[in-house]
Write an enzyme that holds these catalytic residues in place. Structure first.
Site, PDB file in Angstrom:
ATOM      1  N   GLU A  61       0.870  -1.160   0.005  1.00 47.00           N
ATOM      2  CA  GLU A  61      -0.058   0.005  -0.036  1.00 47.00           C
ATOM      3  C   GLU A  61       0.950   1.295   0.014  1.00 47.00           C
ATOM      4  O   GLU A  61       1.709   1.421   1.039  1.00 47.00           O
ATOM      5  CB  GLU A  61      -1.155   0.155   1.171  1.00 47.00           C
ATOM      6  CG  GLU A  61      -1.702   1.246   1.200  1.00 47.00           C
ATOM      7  CD  GLU A  61      -2.861   1.374   2.282  1.00 47.00           C
ATOM      8  OE1 GLU A  61      -3.661   2.264   1.923  1.00 47.00           O
ATOM      9  OE2 GLU A  61      -3.050   0.468   2.947  1.00 47.00           O
ATOM     10  N   ASP A 113       9.774   7.508   0.299  1.00 46.74           N
ATOM     11  CA  ASP A 113       9.227   7.816  -0.760  1.00 46.74           C
ATOM     12  C   ASP A 113       8.902   6.249  -1.485  1.00 46.74           C
ATOM     13  O   ASP A 113       9.758   5.437  -1.552  1.00 46.74           O
ATOM     14  CB  ASP A 113      10.130   8.553  -1.750  1.00 46.74           C
ATOM     15  CG  ASP A 113       9.447   8.872  -3.061  1.00 46.74           C
ATOM     16  OD1 ASP A 113       9.466   8.001  -3.876  1.00 46.74           O
ATOM     17  OD2 ASP A 113       9.187   9.889  -3.156  1.00 46.74           O
ATOM     18  N   ASP A 136      -3.122  12.463  -2.926  1.00 51.63           N
ATOM     19  CA  ASP A 136      -3.228  13.943  -2.842  1.00 51.63           C
ATOM     20  C   ASP A 136      -3.452  14.269  -4.569  1.00 51.63           C
ATOM     21  O   ASP A 136      -2.743  13.750  -5.413  1.00 51.63           O
ATOM     22  CB  ASP A 136      -1.983  14.854  -2.724  1.00 51.63           C
ATOM     23  CG  ASP A 136      -2.151  16.215  -2.584  1.00 51.63           C
ATOM     24  OD1 ASP A 136      -3.182  16.639  -3.234  1.00 51.63           O
ATOM     25  OD2 ASP A 136      -1.570  16.737  -1.759  1.00 51.63           O
ATOM     26  N   ASP A 172     -11.560  10.385  -4.010  1.00 45.61           N
ATOM     27  CA  ASP A 172     -12.771  11.048  -3.990  1.00 45.61           C
ATOM     28  C   ASP A 172     -12.789  12.177  -4.686  1.00 45.61           C
ATOM     29  O   ASP A 172     -13.758  13.126  -4.521  1.00 45.61           O
ATOM     30  CB  ASP A 172     -13.199  11.343  -2.136  1.00 45.61           C
ATOM     31  CG  ASP A 172     -12.064  12.194  -1.731  1.00 45.61           C
ATOM     32  OD1 ASP A 172     -10.955  12.544  -2.374  1.00 45.61           O
ATOM     33  OD2 ASP A 172     -12.232  12.751  -0.870  1.00 45.61           O
ATOM     34  N   THR A 209     -13.297   4.301   5.452  1.00 47.26           N
ATOM     35  CA  THR A 209     -12.816   5.197   6.386  1.00 47.26           C
ATOM     36  C   THR A 209     -13.804   6.090   7.226  1.00 47.26           C
ATOM     37  O   THR A 209     -14.637   6.584   6.478  1.00 47.26           O
ATOM     38  CB  THR A 209     -11.379   6.012   5.974  1.00 47.26           C
ATOM     39  OG1 THR A 209     -11.882   7.002   5.153  1.00 47.26           O
ATOM     40  CG2 THR A 209     -10.504   5.152   5.357  1.00 47.26           C
ATOM     41  N   GLU A 212     -14.075   9.051   4.663  1.00 53.55           N
ATOM     42  CA  GLU A 212     -15.151   8.646   3.370  1.00 53.55           C
ATOM     43  C   GLU A 212     -16.498   8.550   3.937  1.00 53.55           C
ATOM     44  O   GLU A 212     -17.628   8.899   3.112  1.00 53.55           O
ATOM     45  CB  GLU A 212     -14.723   7.113   3.086  1.00 53.55           C
ATOM     46  CG  GLU A 212     -15.537   6.610   1.779  1.00 53.55           C
ATOM     47  CD  GLU A 212     -15.036   5.430   1.088  1.00 53.55           C
ATOM     48  OE1 GLU A 212     -15.877   4.750   0.303  1.00 53.55           O
ATOM     49  OE2 GLU A 212     -14.052   4.855   1.607  1.00 53.55           O
TER      50      GLU A 212
END
Length: 232
Positions: A61, A113, A136, A172, A209, A212
């Site tokens: 992830e 990173d 982002d 989203d 979450t 969400e």
């Protein structure tokens, strides 16, 4: 495109390092959990069987935030192993604290990173899944070059996935979802798992979450995209 090309393209980061106050629980997580569950770039190519002590499906992830979703997925799938990557230390500490509290042992963490991790630490054709949830979106047009989902990213993930492995993304922000779809539909070696070549219904394995749930109450949408590797 080789790894050097991708690394050079990644001089423009897809994230901003933000200073954040650490809670006592997060500090405990870092202090007690990082030596046990942390992985480092300088350790080189990951050997999952050695790290986890078994052979199991492996998920990476990218950008797990505060770690609630990753912790839940790991608890609900103890037969699978997970690698989480997150640059923000409070989130790393929060996940580690949860792992210690719940005695979760099938997660390991890089605090750096994600592209460097993919380039330096993940063997080709070693991952069953790559997850990218709510990255982002970089709303402003002049910042779109900072979005992590670009052709170079798709190509790099393709190298690291096993045949039949899946890249699962969620956002989203509808314009970013459209950008993701455009990039991935043009990326060689992938098949869109949507029946109409767009989005998939929210998969049951992706936890919902609090953020969400709040957005859903406000009428905000969430778009899930799943692509599978079909050629080497």
């Amino acid at each position: 495109m080789n790894n050097q090309d991708v690394t050079q393209r990644r001089e423009i980061k897809s994230y901003v390092m933000r200073a954040g106050r650490m809670t006592p629980g997060q500090e405990r997580g870092l202090e007690q959990g990082l030596p046990r569950y942390g992985l480092r770039l300088e350790e080189g190519v990951l050997q999952p069987q050695k790290v986890f002590g078994r052979q199991a499906p492996l998920t990476l992830e990218i950008g797990f935030g505060m770690g609630q979703s990753l912790l839940q997925m790991a608890k609900e799938a103890p037969e699978q192993d997970f690698i989480g990557v997150e640059v923000h230390r409070p989130g790393v500490g929060a996940l580690l604290s949860g792992m210690l509290t719940d005695a979760v042992d099938n997660v390991r963490i890089y605090s750096c990173d994600a592209i460097e991790v993919l380039n330096q630490c993940v063997a080709d054709e070693s991952l069953d899944r790559v997850l990218l949830f709510f990255p982002d979106p970089w709303h402003k047009s002049r910042h779109h070059k900072r979005r992590i989902v670009q052709p170079a990213f798709a190509a790099l993930v393709h190298k690291k996935l096993k045949q039949g492995g899946v890249l699962h993304m969620a956002t989203d922000w509808e314009p970013y979802a459209e950008h993701m779809l455009e990039v991935m539909n043009a990326a060689p070696g992938y098949k869109n798992l949507s029946v109409d070549n767009t989005w998939v219904a929210r998969p049951a394995e992706r936890p919902v979450t609090k953020f969400e749930k709040r957005g859903t109450r406000l009428g905000h949408g969430v778009w899930d995209l799943k692509f599978t590797k079909i050629t080497g």
